[in-house]
Enzyme design. Structure first.
Site, PDB file in Angstrom:
ATOM      1  N   TYR A 119     -19.578  57.643  15.898  1.00 30.35           N
ATOM      2  CA  TYR A 119     -19.889  59.043  15.620  1.00 30.35           C
ATOM      3  C   TYR A 119     -21.391  59.239  15.423  1.00 30.35           C
ATOM      4  O   TYR A 119     -22.058  58.446  14.753  1.00 30.35           O
ATOM      5  CB  TYR A 119     -19.141  59.527  14.387  1.00 30.35           C
ATOM      6  N   GLY A 147     -12.030  75.154  17.538  1.00 33.22           N
ATOM      7  CA  GLY A 147     -12.384  76.551  17.333  1.00 33.22           C
ATOM      8  C   GLY A 147     -11.996  77.464  18.471  1.00 33.22           C
ATOM      9  O   GLY A 147     -12.131  78.695  18.372  1.00 33.22           O
TER      10      GLY A 147
END
Length: 299
Positions: A53, A215
């Site tokens: 990440y 989203g």
């Protein structure tokens, strides 16, 4: 906040906090520490990481914040992932994007994550992606060594289909305790490919990444997504919450023991996820969200 008993060694909060985008939150170490403390205060104790990440930066950022108050370590469960190699300036020895589930790579990756996260053990580590080049015996040897050494309490997988899961499990003398998968009202394929059924059959809780479809549920102009938003807004009024809370409740209401991951650096958005723990949708409401998300009726 309710907790899920993953194994004799491990329990996790019903909502996990993900740090995939941590390096873009632009928090100081002190600000991140305060956010970690607020998360713990809300009952969110499970923190989801991966070695890759932030192009191999996010674990170190988190570890530097945790080192300011190391006594918090005992109050949290740290999850990480291994098995992907990215080409990155932060990992110059990686020359090609590929998967690597060899003994050497897994052990080296876990030990680096321990260093970066400022801890001497990880509660849970996942094989990040199925590896079509995996030597299951060698991979199992690495998992067994790290578990027996106490460096990793439990092992799981991520994005594994049933055949991938069964292959690795067949080589282990202990149980894989989770499969972290993508699932949302817009991404429902795992209901149909056997993944969720297998995990429920084996009583393996699932961690859910991108539960809000990144989203897209709230931004897309697609016809089915527009209709889905209408359903979510109506249910939000009924349950006196936000539409995003209803989506988290959709996950939590499913009987297969799903643990959605909230990937936000904002306290209010994390609270919206936590609020879903107090909402139990009816079966009809759950299917209404499913059908509108898919844009087609069930057979």
């Amino acid at each position: 906040m309710e907790y899920v008993q993953i194994s004799e060694k491990l329990k996790m909060s019903k909502i996990a906090l993900g740090f995939w985008r941590l390096n873009s939150w632009n928090m100081s170490k002190e600000e991140l520490l305060r956010y970690i403390e607020k998360s713990l205060d809300m009952g969110v104790t499970t923190f989801d990481h991966a070695d890759i990440y932030g192009s191999y930066t996010c674990e170190k950022i988190f570890g530097e914040a945790l080192s300011l108050k190391p006594e918090l370590r005992s109050k949290m469960q740290i999850v990480s992932k291994v098995g992907i190699k990215l080409v990155s300036k932060n990992m110059p020895e990686n020359t090609f994007h590929c998967y690597d589930t060899s003994y050497e790579h897994i052990v080296k990756s876990v030990e680096k994550s321990l260093e970066n996260l400022s801890t001497d053990y990880l509660d849970l580590v996942l094989i990040h992606r199925p590896n079509m080049y995996m030597d299951a015996d060698e991979t199992a040897r690495a998992l067994t060594y790290l578990r027996e050494s106490g460096k990793v309490l439990e092992w799981g997988v991520s994005n594994f289909l049933p055949s991938d899961f069964n292959l690795l499990q067949s080589r282990l003398d202990f149980k894989l305790v989770t499969n972290q998968i993508e699932l949302s009202p817009l991404k429902t394929h795992h209901f149909y490919d056997g993944t969720i059924n297998l995990m429920q059959e084996k009583r393996v809780p699932m961690m859910i990444w991108s539960p809000l479809a990144g989203g897209e549920i709230f931004t897309s102009g697609d016809g089915n997504t527009v209709e889905l938003r209408k359903v979510l807004e109506r249910l939000a009024k009924k349950y006196s919450c936000g539409p995003d809370t209803i989506v988290y409740a959709w996950h939590l209401s499913h009987p297969a023991n799903l643990i959605p991951i909230c990937g936000s650096g904002r306290v209010d958005r994390l609270k919206s996820a936590v609020d879903a723990c107090d909402i139990k949708l009816t079966g009809e409401e759950w299917f209404e969200i499913l059908v509108n998300g898919m844009g087609s009726d069930i057979p």
